[in-house]
Design a protein around this motif. Structure first.
Motif, PDB file in Angstrom:
ATOM      1  N   UNK A  90       0.796  -1.226   0.000  1.00  0.00           N
ATOM      2  CA  UNK A  90       0.000   0.000   0.000  1.00  0.00           C
ATOM      3  C   UNK A  90       0.829   1.277   0.000  1.00  0.00           C
ATOM      4  N   UNK A  91       0.091   2.365  -0.219  1.00  0.00           N
ATOM      5  CA  UNK A  91       0.722   3.666  -0.451  1.00  0.00           C
ATOM      6  C   UNK A  91       1.426   4.190   0.794  1.00  0.00           C
ATOM      7  N   UNK A  92       0.818   4.008   1.982  1.00  0.00           N
ATOM      8  CA  UNK A  92       1.422   4.597   3.196  1.00  0.00           C
ATOM      9  C   UNK A  92       2.801   3.999   3.428  1.00  0.00           C
ATOM     10  N   UNK A  93       2.889   2.678   3.326  1.00  0.00           N
ATOM     11  CA  UNK A  93       4.176   2.004   3.557  1.00  0.00           C
ATOM     12  C   UNK A  93       5.193   2.442   2.500  1.00  0.00           C
ATOM     13  N   UNK A  94       4.773   2.355   1.228  1.00  0.00           N
ATOM     14  CA  UNK A  94       5.763   2.608   0.170  1.00  0.00           C
ATOM     15  C   UNK A  94       6.200   4.078   0.119  1.00  0.00           C
ATOM     16  N   UNK A  95       5.268   5.021   0.371  1.00  0.00           N
ATOM     17  CA  UNK A  95       5.718   6.430   0.326  1.00  0.00           C
ATOM     18  C   UNK A  95       6.669   6.729   1.489  1.00  0.00           C
ATOM     19  N   UNK A  96       6.470   6.053   2.619  1.00  0.00           N
ATOM     20  CA  UNK A  96       7.348   6.317   3.764  1.00  0.00           C
ATOM     21  C   UNK A  96       8.788   5.897   3.462  1.00  0.00           C
TER      22      UNK A  96
END
Ligand code: HEM
Length: 512
Positions: free
Chosen positions: A110-116
């Motif tokens: 997901x986006x939250x993990x990957x953007x972090x």
């Protein structure tokens, strides 16, 4: 001055918010870990959900999750956070199978993990989903299954073990001094994974224990990227990043150092490859660079992901293993019997049959998993096998740490360190054989299509270290107070809080 943006956000938003929390319920912060109420389901309030409980248990997140999950009839709970944001956490193997295998497509990182993690890892295998992940997985699994890579790994580990680790431990024994075994094992694992991934030796494990520039940059980038997950309000690190201040400024510097360094290595490797005809004894980077269709940035992303995945995991597993062995002399005795049968300088074929050591490592990781929790982001509405309703966008986590401590999965003796629970004695020949557990009950290496690619390599490395250290030395905790128990802490991977200070004693050969 540099922290101005952070200070402004602190004054305008965070300070009033915490003052508000403080006046509503001061007692929560004072109850912290001593109260028995922490093991009950967390209380939820309108608007702020269970924020009090989350804050009060921030320093012991894994332990708290395990206590709460043990009190849930289905092994799953839904936690409400700030503004009612809901998160699911489970220790139920059926749910884990559903997330990791049966409905794999609904549960990406997901986006939250990957953007972090994107500033550091780019879109490397560890930090990507969908077709990009599938492609990287395919080419990496192909390389990981080659005999030539396995042989290369074996040689790298042997060199690091016999030329660096053993001499450092011998000197410590001679001087009767104390060393931090966790730090030594981390350095050992970092050198190994850099040599295997890049073909570059950072020389992190050396008698002087100095920190080289690349190792410092990589360590800083890992730590600061993972600290982003610790922000209750991610907007704060994003703001610091835009303003290029504080930890975000350091992260940017560390990341660009790592990437510049990687680019230099790629340049050198390409030159070397023109002159090389065979890839028999070579690193992963060279293997990927042989494929002209892969561009340099893409290859650098994959290799950085590999270093991250391989650097702290085996060292965390071994640190807890040596501590558990030091308090379980009977297990140590059984291990020594197995080592006694091993040839000098054992390799892959020798260690693969060492079932007692294998079982002891699995058992140690059951209680102290190197990756204690993992989470996914639901890409659509769903219902878990135990009936928990999942809404699109919710974070759904499973906790290997909690799962290793569930009575319904391991029995009433779950708290005991018992390698025997992984072993079976054959009736006819009386030989011990290893009984693997279902990977959804024991997802220490994850499970399903994204199961750890380095699992076999990790066991090879860990078993070689165990054999060669225990054959020669006794590892004695320097802090030998009765009942002393180190504290398990984690961000992306787990650590022993404050390190593992030990004394090393040469083993009398009659013990073998
Ligand atoms: C005891 C040692 C290790 C443990 C417990 C472990 C555990 C894990 C776990 C839990 C994951 C899933 C992480 C996630 O998706 O969030 C993972 C993925 C991965 N591991 Fe390991 N690991 C270990 C050692 C290694 C080593 C030595 C390597 C070597 C290169 C490695 C390479 C990888 C890679 C490439 C992935 C990503 C796989 C994918 O997403 O398809 N691991 N590992």
């Amino acid at each position: 001055m540099l922290e101005l943006g952070f200070l402004v956000s602190w004054l305008l938003f965070i300070l009033p918010f915490f003052t508000f929390l403080f006046f509503i319920n001061t007692s929560y912060f004072t109850r912290k870990s001593s109260s028995s109420s922490i093991s009950k389901l967390p209380r939820s309030y309108p608007l702020i959900g269970s924020t009090f409980a989350i804050l009060a248990n921030r320093h012991r997140h894994n332990q708290w999750t395990a206590e709460v999950l043990r009190n849930c009839p289905t092994g799953t709970y839904v936690l409400r956070g700030f503004l009612g944001v809901r998160q699911i956490s489970t220790a139920n193997p059926e749910n884990v199978k559903h997330i990791l295998k049966s409905q794999f497509c609904i549960y990406p990182k997901g986006r939250i993990f990957t953007t972090t993690l994107t500033d550091f890892l780019g879109t490397g295998i560890f930090n990507t989903d969908g077709d990009n992940w599938k492609f990287q997985r395919q080419i990496s699994s192909h390389e990981f299954n080659t005999k030539s890579l396995r042989k290369f790994i074996e040689d790298v580990v042997k060199t690091e073990l016999y030329d660096r680790l053993i001499p450092i431990l011998s000197t410590t024994a001679e001087k009767n001094s104390v060393l931090d075994l966790q730090d030594i094992l981390q350095r050992f694992a970092f050198d190994n994974i850099c040599k295997i991934s890049f073909g570059y030796d950072p020389g992190y494990l050396s008698p002087s224990l100095q920190r080289t520039e690349f190792a410092i940059a990589f360590e800083d980038a890992t730590r600061m990227s993972s600290e982003r997950f610790g922000y209750m309000i991610p907007l704060i690190w994003k703001l610091k990043r835009v303003l290029n201040i504080g930890s975000e400024k350091h992260l940017r510097e560390a990341t660009s150092k790592v990437r510049e360094f990687a680019k230099d290595i790629v340049r050198q490797k390409k030159q070397e490859l023109k002159e090389k005809s065979s890839l028999e004894a070579t690193d992963l980077l060279s293997r990927f660079l042989k494929d002209d269709n892969l561009n340099d940035d893409f290859v650098i992303d994959i290799v950085i992901s590999f270093i991250l995945a391989g650097q702290d995991t085996t060292s965390a597993a071994l640190t807890w293993f040596f501590w558990l062995i030091s308090c379980n002399p009977k297990v140590e005795e059984e291990i020594l019997k197995e080592i006694n049968q091993a040839p000098e300088e054992p390799g892959y074929d020798d260690v693969k049959d060492m079932v007692y050591i294998h079982a002891s490592l699995c058992e140690s990781m059951r209680l102290y998993p190197p990756v204690p929790a993992d989470s996914k982001e639901a890409a659509s509405d769903d219902v878990l096998p135990d009936g928990t309703v999942v809404k699109k966008g919710m974070r759904v986590s499973y906790s290997p740490y909690a799962m290793g401590r569930m009575e319904n999965l391991w029995g009433s003796d779950w708290a005991e360190f018992k390698p025997e629970r992984w072993l079976e004695r054959e009736k006819v020949r009386g030989k011990l054989s290893f009984m693997a557990k279902d990977t959804y009950t024991y997802p220490v290496f994850q499970a399903g299509p994204r199961i750890c690619l380095g699992k076999e390599m990790a066991f090879l490395q860990m078993k070689m270290v165990v054999v060669e250290i225990l054959r020669r030395f006794r590892v004695v905790p320097a802090n030998d107070q009765d009942g002393f128990e180190p504290v398990f802490v984690s961000y992306l991977t787990s650590k022993m809080k404050g390190g593992f200070p030990v004394k090393i004693q040469e083993r009398d050969s009659s013990h073998l």
